[in-house]
Design a protein around this motif. Structure first.
Motif, mmCIF file in Angstrom:
data_model
loop_
_atom_site.group_PDB
_atom_site.id
_atom_site.type_symbol
_atom_site.label_atom_id
_atom_site.label_comp_id
_atom_site.label_asym_id
_atom_site.label_seq_id
_atom_site.Cartn_x
_atom_site.Cartn_y
_atom_site.Cartn_z
ATOM 1 N N MET A 1 0.865 4.063 -3.187
ATOM 2 C CA MET A 1 0.827 5.769 -3.033
ATOM 3 C C MET A 1 2.142 6.308 -3.315
ATOM 4 O O MET A 1 1.664 7.167 -4.150
ATOM 5 N N GLN B 1 0.835 -0.941 0.189
ATOM 6 C CA GLN B 1 -0.058 -0.005 0.477
ATOM 7 C C GLN B 1 1.069 1.157 -0.710
ATOM 8 O O GLN B 1 0.214 2.078 -1.076
ATOM 9 N N GLU C 1 -2.662 9.879 5.309
ATOM 10 C CA GLU C 1 -3.162 9.396 5.469
ATOM 11 C C GLU C 1 -3.333 7.492 6.206
ATOM 12 O O GLU C 1 -4.961 7.508 6.084
ATOM 13 N N ASP D 1 1.030 6.365 -7.044
ATOM 14 C CA ASP D 1 0.110 7.752 -7.626
ATOM 15 C C ASP D 1 1.006 9.032 -7.054
ATOM 16 O O ASP D 1 0.107 10.129 -7.008
ATOM 17 N N MET E 1 2.914 10.826 -4.150
ATOM 18 C CA MET E 1 1.719 11.128 -2.596
ATOM 19 C C MET E 1 2.976 10.786 -2.215
ATOM 20 O O MET E 1 4.183 10.238 -2.410
ATOM 21 N N GLU F 1 2.400 12.820 2.845
ATOM 22 C CA GLU F 1 0.561 12.292 2.524
ATOM 23 C C GLU F 1 0.694 11.098 2.717
ATOM 24 O O GLU F 1 -1.066 10.618 3.329
ATOM 25 N N ILE F 2 1.519 10.451 2.144
ATOM 26 C CA ILE F 2 0.697 9.006 2.934
ATOM 27 C C ILE F 2 0.962 8.665 4.236
ATOM 28 O O ILE F 2 0.041 7.980 5.497
#
Length: 165
Positions: free
Chosen positions: A118, A114, A132, A122, A124, A128-129
């Motif tokens: 991310m 994951q 989240e 993505d 990120m 940010e990860i």
């Protein structure tokens, strides 16, 4: 080679190829499944070039049914013939390598996968990860580093391909 083994070996690379053309995973999977069914009904020998050609033509059929596709060029809508291959062995190798990479990513531990996706897919930031996922930035850094280490262990070629993601 039996049908099930043929399907298992070629399904993911063909889906990645169809996804590249269609931009929709559900339609890509449908195109690959339709292509396999058509080939199994009409051909006893399903070679990778024939599989890719059939998937490409099925994708074109899907795009034509949509009646408009802004990125579809006139050249892309021309069916491939046996005499004029659309792509080289290097192109098909890319899809098989990408499929092996995604298989390796799927095998990563959940939290590790994951955080890695991310960050790399993505784009990120670690901050940010962390926000989240509700973990520290240091933990994110550790998880991404762990993912890269595990992927490097799988094969060096995966790491080279990662640089293009």
């Amino acid at each position: 080679m039996n049908t099930e083994k043929l399907f298992l070996i070629h399904y993911r690379p063909l889906c990645l190829y169809a996804l590249h053309i269609l931009g929709d995973i559900d339609k890509a999977e449908d195109a690959v499944q339709d292509a396999f069914l058509a080939l199994l009904e009409n051909h006893s020998d399903c070679t990778p070039p024939l599989l890719f050609r059939t998937v490409r033509n099925r994708c074109i059929d899907i795009l034509r049914q949509q009646k408009s596709h802004p990125t579809l060029s006139i050249a892309a809508t021309e069916p491939l013939t046996k005499e004029e291959p659309h792509f080289t062995a290097d192109d098909t190798d890319f899809y098989y390598t990408a499929a092996r990479l995604w298989t390796a990513i799927d095998a990563l531990p959940d939290r590790c996968r994951q955080a890695f996706l991310m960050a790399k897919r993505d784009g990120m930031t670690y901050r940010e990860i962390a926000e989240e996922l509700g973990i520290s930035e240091r933990t994110v850094e550790h998880q991404v580093s762990k993912a890269l280490h595990l992927l490097r262990e799988q094969k060096t070629i995966f790491f080279r391909l990662l640089l293009f993601l």
